[in-house]
Design a protein around this motif. Structure first.
Motif, PDB file in Angstrom:
ATOM      1  N   ASP A 179       0.809  -1.222   0.000  1.00 31.01           N
ATOM      2  CA  ASP A 179       0.000   0.000   0.000  1.00 31.01           C
ATOM      3  C   ASP A 179       0.847   1.279   0.000  1.00 31.01           C
ATOM      4  OD1 ASP A 179       0.862  -0.167   2.632  1.00 31.01           O
ATOM      5  OD2 ASP A 179      -1.100   0.222   3.510  1.00 31.01           O
ATOM      6  N   ALA A 180       2.171   1.154   0.044  1.00 32.25           N
ATOM      7  CA  ALA A 180       3.054   2.315  -0.074  1.00 32.25           C
ATOM      8  C   ALA A 180       3.442   2.572  -1.525  1.00 32.25           C
ATOM      9  CB  ALA A 180       4.318   2.115   0.754  1.00 32.25           C
ATOM     10  N   LEU A 181       3.118   1.640  -2.401  1.00 33.00           N
ATOM     11  CA  LEU A 181       3.524   1.740  -3.798  1.00 33.00           C
ATOM     12  C   LEU A 181       2.372   2.293  -4.636  1.00 33.00           C
ATOM     13  CD1 LEU A 181       5.439  -1.637  -4.046  1.00 33.00           C
ATOM     14  CD2 LEU A 181       6.356   0.637  -3.591  1.00 33.00           C
ATOM     15  N   TYR A 182       2.266   3.597  -4.641  1.00 30.14           N
ATOM     16  CA  TYR A 182       1.236   4.267  -5.430  1.00 30.14           C
ATOM     17  C   TYR A 182       1.818   5.586  -5.936  1.00 30.14           C
ATOM     18  CZ  TYR A 182       0.604   7.209  -1.301  1.00 30.14           C
ATOM     19  OH  TYR A 182       0.812   8.073  -0.256  1.00 30.14           O
ATOM     20  N   PHE A 183       1.160   6.167  -6.906  1.00 30.65           N
ATOM     21  CA  PHE A 183       1.593   7.445  -7.449  1.00 30.65           C
ATOM     22  C   PHE A 183       0.869   8.576  -6.727  1.00 30.65           C
ATOM     23  CE2 PHE A 183       2.764   4.641 -10.908  1.00 30.65           C
ATOM     24  CZ  PHE A 183       4.030   5.121 -11.212  1.00 30.65           C
ATOM     25  N   ALA A 184       1.640   9.489  -6.165  1.00 30.64           N
ATOM     26  CA  ALA A 184       1.071  10.689  -5.555  1.00 30.64           C
ATOM     27  C   ALA A 184       0.786  11.733  -6.637  1.00 30.64           C
ATOM     28  CB  ALA A 184       2.024  11.254  -4.506  1.00 30.64           C
ATOM     29  N   GLN A 185       1.536  11.677  -7.724  1.00 31.69           N
ATOM     30  CA  GLN A 185       1.329  12.502  -8.909  1.00 31.69           C
ATOM     31  C   GLN A 185       1.953  11.767 -10.085  1.00 31.69           C
ATOM     32  OE1 GLN A 185       3.009  14.555  -6.301  1.00 31.69           O
ATOM     33  NE2 GLN A 185       5.011  13.779  -6.778  1.00 31.69           N
ATOM     34  N   PRO A 186       1.678  12.183 -11.311  1.00 39.40           N
ATOM     35  CA  PRO A 186       2.254  11.500 -12.469  1.00 39.40           C
ATOM     36  C   PRO A 186       3.785  11.619 -12.487  1.00 39.40           C
ATOM     37  CG  PRO A 186       0.425  12.900 -13.145  1.00 39.40           C
ATOM     38  CD  PRO A 186       0.723  13.229 -11.708  1.00 39.40           C
ATOM     39  N   PRO A 187       4.483  10.576 -12.957  1.00 42.06           N
ATOM     40  CA  PRO A 187       5.939  10.665 -13.082  1.00 42.06           C
ATOM     41  C   PRO A 187       6.348  11.846 -13.959  1.00 42.06           C
ATOM     42  CG  PRO A 187       5.211   8.407 -13.413  1.00 42.06           C
ATOM     43  CD  PRO A 187       3.978   9.262 -13.360  1.00 42.06           C
ATOM     44  N   GLY A 188       7.402  12.542 -13.515  1.00 46.28           N
ATOM     45  CA  GLY A 188       7.938  13.658 -14.289  1.00 46.28           C
ATOM     46  C   GLY A 188       7.235  14.982 -14.068  1.00 46.28           C
ATOM     47  N   LEU A 189       6.209  15.030 -13.224  1.00 48.64           N
ATOM     48  CA  LEU A 189       5.443  16.262 -13.046  1.00 48.64           C
ATOM     49  C   LEU A 189       6.177  17.296 -12.192  1.00 48.64           C
ATOM     50  CD1 LEU A 189       2.723  17.722 -13.572  1.00 48.64           C
ATOM     51  CD2 LEU A 189       1.930  16.730 -11.408  1.00 48.64           C
ATOM     52  N   VAL A 190       6.738  16.861 -11.047  1.00 50.82           N
ATOM     53  CA  VAL A 190       7.340  17.805 -10.120  1.00 50.82           C
ATOM     54  C   VAL A 190       8.314  17.056  -9.203  1.00 50.82           C
ATOM     55  CG1 VAL A 190       5.507  17.596  -8.376  1.00 50.82           C
ATOM     56  CG2 VAL A 190       6.831  19.718  -8.520  1.00 50.82           C
ATOM     57  N   TYR A 191       9.307  17.761  -8.688  1.00 53.06           N
ATOM     58  CA  TYR A 191      10.228  17.204  -7.705  1.00 53.06           C
ATOM     59  C   TYR A 191       9.468  16.946  -6.407  1.00 53.06           C
ATOM     60  CZ  TYR A 191      13.897  17.051  -4.155  1.00 53.06           C
ATOM     61  OH  TYR A 191      14.699  16.674  -3.120  1.00 53.06           O
ATOM     62  N   ALA A 192       9.589  15.724  -5.889  1.00 47.99           N
ATOM     63  CA  ALA A 192       9.017  15.384  -4.586  1.00 47.99           C
ATOM     64  C   ALA A 192       9.889  14.282  -4.001  1.00 47.99           C
ATOM     65  CB  ALA A 192       7.571  14.927  -4.723  1.00 47.99           C
ATOM     66  N   TYR A 193      10.630  14.609  -2.947  1.00 50.31           N
ATOM     67  CA  TYR A 193      11.574  13.659  -2.354  1.00 50.31           C
ATOM     68  C   TYR A 193      10.876  12.353  -2.005  1.00 50.31           C
ATOM     69  CZ  TYR A 193      15.341  11.707   0.316  1.00 50.31           C
ATOM     70  OH  TYR A 193      16.340  10.882   0.751  1.00 50.31           O
ATOM     71  N   SER A 194      11.504  11.221  -2.378  1.00 57.08           N
ATOM     72  CA  SER A 194      10.886   9.920  -2.131  1.00 57.08           C
ATOM     73  C   SER A 194      11.940   8.867  -1.819  1.00 57.08           C
ATOM     74  CB  SER A 194      10.076   9.478  -3.350  1.00 57.08           C
ATOM     75  OG  SER A 194       9.560   8.178  -3.150  1.00 57.08           O
ATOM     76  N   ASN A 195      12.019   8.446  -0.557  1.00 58.67           N
ATOM     77  CA  ASN A 195      12.871   7.311  -0.210  1.00 58.67           C
ATOM     78  C   ASN A 195      12.397   6.051  -0.924  1.00 58.67           C
ATOM     79  OD1 ASN A 195      14.482   8.778   1.526  1.00 58.67           O
ATOM     80  ND2 ASN A 195      13.291   8.244   3.331  1.00 58.67           N
ATOM     81  N   ILE A 196      11.092   5.930  -1.101  1.00 55.11           N
ATOM     82  CA  ILE A 196      10.532   4.760  -1.781  1.00 55.11           C
ATOM     83  C   ILE A 196      11.043   4.700  -3.218  1.00 55.11           C
ATOM     84  CG2 ILE A 196       8.362   3.782  -2.640  1.00 55.11           C
ATOM     85  CD1 ILE A 196       7.105   4.750   0.039  1.00 55.11           C
ATOM     86  N   GLY A 197      11.098   5.830  -3.894  1.00 62.94           N
ATOM     87  CA  GLY A 197      11.619   5.859  -5.262  1.00 62.94           C
ATOM     88  C   GLY A 197      13.076   5.435  -5.336  1.00 62.94           C
ATOM     89  N   VAL A 198      13.888   5.888  -4.379  1.00 61.50           N
ATOM     90  CA  VAL A 198      15.307   5.500  -4.352  1.00 61.50           C
ATOM     91  C   VAL A 198      15.427   4.002  -4.101  1.00 61.50           C
ATOM     92  CG1 VAL A 198      17.492   5.794  -3.112  1.00 61.50           C
ATOM     93  CG2 VAL A 198      16.093   7.789  -3.658  1.00 61.50           C
TER      94      VAL A 198
END
Length: 171
Positions: free
Chosen positions: A42-61
């Protein structure tokens, strides 16, 4: 969930333009004697579309590290050690707890070493000497070797308002 995973790239994940949430705090840290747990589904979801804006994400790393492991046929700590730490002579850096690590205290008792679930984003440990060597590599006489780390990640993203977020900033 809730987005187009086809829009994800390693560069977007590493420059925090993947559109993923920042963290999932529950279970983020564990003691060395507790088993590792994967990122919760349930932590693996999009908060916004990829490439839209910088948003720090440990999950992405962490997802980028998992992709590198799959492509490199080695664990992320092994790849990081071979490709980054050893060539830069960062001999004290790594992911495993050491006897000389700082420890937390609670009610007058020393706590067990704490490890991060998102090891790629939160688990690397380095000495001050290693950090100084890394800074020297990025700014010293051979710094031209690392210019790709400074390529702008946000200048083509209008919502970043010309915020220049190269890979070196995220490192």
């Amino acid at each position: 969930a809730g987005g187009d995973a086809g829009g994800l790239t390693l560069r977007r994940l590493l420059t925090h333009h993947g559109g993923l949430p920042p963290n999932r705090y529950a279970g983020m840290y564990r003691t060395a004697d507790e088993p590792a747990t994967p990122l919760p589904a349930d932590a693996l979801y999009f908060a916004q579309p990829p490439g839209l804006v910088y948003a720090y994400s440990n999950i992405g790393v962490e997802l980028a590290a998992q992709a590198l492991e799959a492509a490199g046929k080695a664990t992320y700590p092994e790849l990081l050690r071979e490709k980054v730490l050893l060539p830069l002579h960062l001999d004290g850096a790594g992911f495993d707890p050491r006897d000389d690590d700082a420890r937390g205290h609670r009610k007058g008792k020393v706590l067990a070493p704490t490890l991060a679930r998102e090891r790629a984003a939160l688990g690397l440990k380095a000495s001050l000497y290693d950090l100084a060597r890394f800074a020297e590599a990025l700014t010293g006489p051979d710094a031209a070797r690392y210019t790709a780390l400074y390529d702008d990640g946000g200048t083509a993203t209008p919502l970043d308002l010309d915020y220049r977020n190269g890979l070196a900033f995220s490192v």
